[in-house]
Motif scaffolding. Structure first.
Motif, PDB file in Angstrom:
ATOM      1  N   LEU A  89      72.329  19.204 -43.868  1.00  0.00           N
ATOM      2  CA  LEU A  89      73.592  19.369 -44.590  1.00  0.00           C
ATOM      3  C   LEU A  89      73.721  18.350 -45.721  1.00  0.00           C
ATOM      4  CD1 LEU A  89      76.108  20.138 -41.690  1.00  0.00           C
ATOM      5  CD2 LEU A  89      75.384  21.689 -43.516  1.00  0.00           C
ATOM      6  N   TYR A  90      73.343  17.090 -45.462  1.00  0.00           N
ATOM      7  CA  TYR A  90      73.371  16.082 -46.529  1.00  0.00           C
ATOM      8  C   TYR A  90      72.558  16.552 -47.731  1.00  0.00           C
ATOM      9  CZ  TYR A  90      75.231  12.540 -43.266  1.00  0.00           C
ATOM     10  OH  TYR A  90      75.995  11.832 -42.389  1.00  0.00           O
ATOM     11  N   ALA A  91      71.341  16.990 -47.464  1.00  0.00           N
ATOM     12  CA  ALA A  91      70.460  17.432 -48.546  1.00  0.00           C
ATOM     13  C   ALA A  91      71.048  18.634 -49.274  1.00  0.00           C
ATOM     14  CB  ALA A  91      69.078  17.762 -47.985  1.00  0.00           C
TER      15      ALA A  91
ATOM     16  N   ILE B   4      72.193  18.813 -53.214  1.00  0.00           N
ATOM     17  CA  ILE B   4      71.549  19.762 -54.131  1.00  0.00           C
ATOM     18  C   ILE B   4      72.602  20.630 -54.813  1.00  0.00           C
ATOM     19  CG2 ILE B   4      70.074  21.818 -54.220  1.00  0.00           C
ATOM     20  CD1 ILE B   4      68.374  20.493 -52.007  1.00  0.00           C
ATOM     21  N   MET B   5      73.592  21.114 -54.031  1.00  0.00           N
ATOM     22  CA  MET B   5      74.635  21.967 -54.624  1.00  0.00           C
ATOM     23  C   MET B   5      75.498  21.194 -55.611  1.00  0.00           C
ATOM     24  SD  MET B   5      75.823  24.536 -51.544  1.00  0.00           S
ATOM     25  CE  MET B   5      75.803  23.357 -50.182  1.00  0.00           C
ATOM     26  N   ALA B   6      75.815  19.940 -55.300  1.00  0.00           N
ATOM     27  CA  ALA B   6      76.588  19.120 -56.234  1.00  0.00           C
ATOM     28  C   ALA B   6      75.824  18.917 -57.531  1.00  0.00           C
ATOM     29  CB  ALA B   6      76.919  17.769 -55.598  1.00  0.00           C
TER      30      ALA B   6
ATOM     31  N   PHE C 104      72.457  25.962 -50.787  1.00  0.00           N
ATOM     32  CA  PHE C 104      73.335  26.612 -49.811  1.00  0.00           C
ATOM     33  C   PHE C 104      72.538  27.317 -48.718  1.00  0.00           C
ATOM     34  CE2 PHE C 104      75.651  30.287 -48.233  1.00  0.00           C
ATOM     35  CZ  PHE C 104      76.863  29.725 -47.860  1.00  0.00           C
ATOM     36  N   ALA C 105      71.538  28.108 -49.131  1.00  0.00           N
ATOM     37  CA  ALA C 105      70.793  28.913 -48.163  1.00  0.00           C
ATOM     38  C   ALA C 105      70.017  28.063 -47.170  1.00  0.00           C
ATOM     39  CB  ALA C 105      69.842  29.860 -48.896  1.00  0.00           C
ATOM     40  N   MET C 106      69.627  26.846 -47.562  1.00  0.00           N
ATOM     41  CA  MET C 106      68.868  25.996 -46.654  1.00  0.00           C
ATOM     42  C   MET C 106      69.766  25.129 -45.781  1.00  0.00           C
ATOM     43  SD  MET C 106      67.597  22.745 -48.979  1.00  0.00           S
ATOM     44  CE  MET C 106      67.494  21.673 -47.554  1.00  0.00           C
TER      45      MET C 106
END
Length: 490
Positions: A348-350, A354-356, A390-392
């Motif tokens: 979730l951190y990663a 990535i999304m940010a 998101f997908a990961m």
């Protein structure tokens, strides 16, 4: 939502006697006529059919993005009406998710899937025949009901019908089929975009819906549901057909007996158990967070975003969305590979980081202006980065966590409430994106999503437990003992 039922002792005694005779007959049959490969195939075919509901789920999410530019011109609809067309399906899904618990409990998982497949067929046919934007909204409400029922019932049916050793894989297959459905919708949209046939874009869903309808008729009922209704002989007969080994079938029946003694008391727990209120609130918060990542504004409005990025041709816009769907599928495999290896929180951190980054870069690009070909390609790359993040992570893991953190007696209620929250949040996100773009501009809108994704990293740190390798019983014990939410896992 589902209510456990314990069979009458006299009826059970008769059922056990009948089951004994059935055992002898099936043992002879399996010795002379069946093979392990045949039993495995017989067990997996219902799983694949149930997973087809995930494909329809994904198709309905994906088709609207390609059809929207064409139908909006034909019906001359405003941005506000476009938001209603998009979000109406999610409002229907919220209602379907609420109704699915009672429907699947009272009439069975198979009957609920049958209702969903009929609604898929009616909704998609009405979408293709829609003669006004208002009719299209009604049609998508019907599709939403189908999605809501299917999104609750299909994973539940898969968990109850799958061989124990393959249960995780089969549930993951359902999640994967959703992403495959989105990709298939984007490919279909691209093919029909050259002729502008938005009716075919929306109506294509009717074909897999018809396949699902025919397949569900042949599905066996859930053994667990049959046991909850005191129909032990039928449950055992189905398990013997699916598992092949009478010893395995009897062991699974004993496990089901143990689960059925845990009666669902969601409302009572909500009133009297503060720990359950905390876990329920966390489940709802996670679902809101999942939608506020901004993923579904990309799925629903990708051509509009690409238009803002300088892609003027509808064919180019819709063609670029195919890459979005492909990345969505591929990154889901990353989640499956990492969830039990690296842990929930690390992934979730990663993902949020990535999304940010993706949203922040889009905000900067739109602020500076997307003029050159390089900047257009970079904008598409940032969209793909967002989808991959998101997908990961938040895509599959929010659903995993929502099921893990609820105590056994309130799990059905907790999952139903969190699913309802997901669809309401989804609808609100879809119903406000174009308004935000018009009011504040794309740079500020994407910048806001970037800030939210960065803030979610702190939410994960302070509130989300690490549940990797921890049994559901251990999580429940710590929750009820009053441990902070972040400490109820490892």
């Amino acid at each position: 939502m589902r209510r456990a039922c314990i069979a009458n002792p006299c009826r059970r005694a008769v059922s056990d006697t009948a089951a004994g005779h059935l055992d002898d007959a099936v043992r002879m049959s399996t010795t002379t006529m069946s093979t392990p490969h045949a039993h495995r195939r017989r067990a997996l075919v219902p799983c694949y059919l149930a997973a087809l509901a995930g494909l329809l789920f994904g198709l309905d999410i994906g088709v609207i993005s390609g059809a929207l530019p064409f139908l909006s011109k034909e019906f001359q609809v405003s941005d506000r009406m476009q938001e209603w067309i998009v979000s109406s399906m999610m409002l229907g899904a919220a209602g379907g998710a609420l109704a699915a618990g009672e429907l699947s409990s009272r009439y069975g998982r198979k009957s609920a899937l049958l209702v969903a497949s009929v609604l898929f067929l009616i909704g998609s046919a009405l979408c293709a025949a829609a003669w006004s934007a208002h009719v299209l909204i009604v049609a998508r409400l019907i599709l939403g009901l189908a999605v809501g029922v299917a999104s609750f019932t299909a994973p539940l049916y898969l968990s109850e019908i799958s061989p124990p050793a393959l249960r995780g894989s089969m549930i993951s297959l359902y999640q994967l089929m959703i992403t495959v459905g989105i990709l298939a919708a984007f490919l279909s949209n691209t093919a029909f975009s050259f002729s502008g046939s938005w009716r075919w874009m929306l109506g294509i869903v009717a074909f897999p819906a018809a396949v699902l309808l025919c397949g569900v008729v042949a599905l066996p009922s859930s053994p667990r549901w049959l046991m909850s209704r005191g129909r032990r002989t039928e449950a055992r007969h189905i398990l013997l057909r699916l598992r092949g080994d009478p010893a395995d079938a009897d062991a699974e029946l004993r496990d089901i007996d143990g689960v059925l003694h845990v009666q669902q008391r969601g409302w009572a727990l909500l009133r009297h158990q503060p720990a359950f209120r905390r876990s329920l609130a966390l489940g709802m918060l996670l679902q809101v967070i999942q939608q506020l990542t901004g993923i579904n504004v990309v799925m629903y409005y990708a051509p509009r975003i690409l238009d803002l990025a300088g892609f003027a041709s509808a064919q180019h816009q819709i063609g670029a969305t195919v890459m979005v769907g492909l990345v969505n599928v591929l990154a889901t495999f990353v989640a499956i590979a990492l969830v039990d290896r690296s842990g929930r929180k690390a992934v979730l951190y990663a993902g949020f980081a990535i999304m940010a980054t993706g949203m922040g870069a889009l905000a900067i690009l739109f602020h500076l202006g997307v003029a050159s070909r390089f900047e257009q390609v970079l904008a598409v790359g940032m969209l793909l980065l967002l989808v991959a993040g998101f997908a990961m992570s938040a895509g599959p893991l929010v659903w995993v966590l929502c099921s893990e953190i609820q105590p056994a007696r309130g799990r059905d209620f907790g999952i139903a409430v969190s699913t309802f929250t997901n669809w309401i949040s989804n609808a609100l996100t879809g119903a406000t994106f174009l308004s935000l773009i018009n009011a504040f501009g794309p740079a500020a809108t994407f910048g806001g999503y970037a800030v939210l994704n960065a803030a979610f990293i702190a939410v994960v740190f302070y509130l989300v437990p690490e549940t990797r390798g921890v049994t559901l019983e251990q999580i429940e014990q710590k929750l009820l003992a009053g441990f902070p939410l972040r400490d109820i896992g490892r």
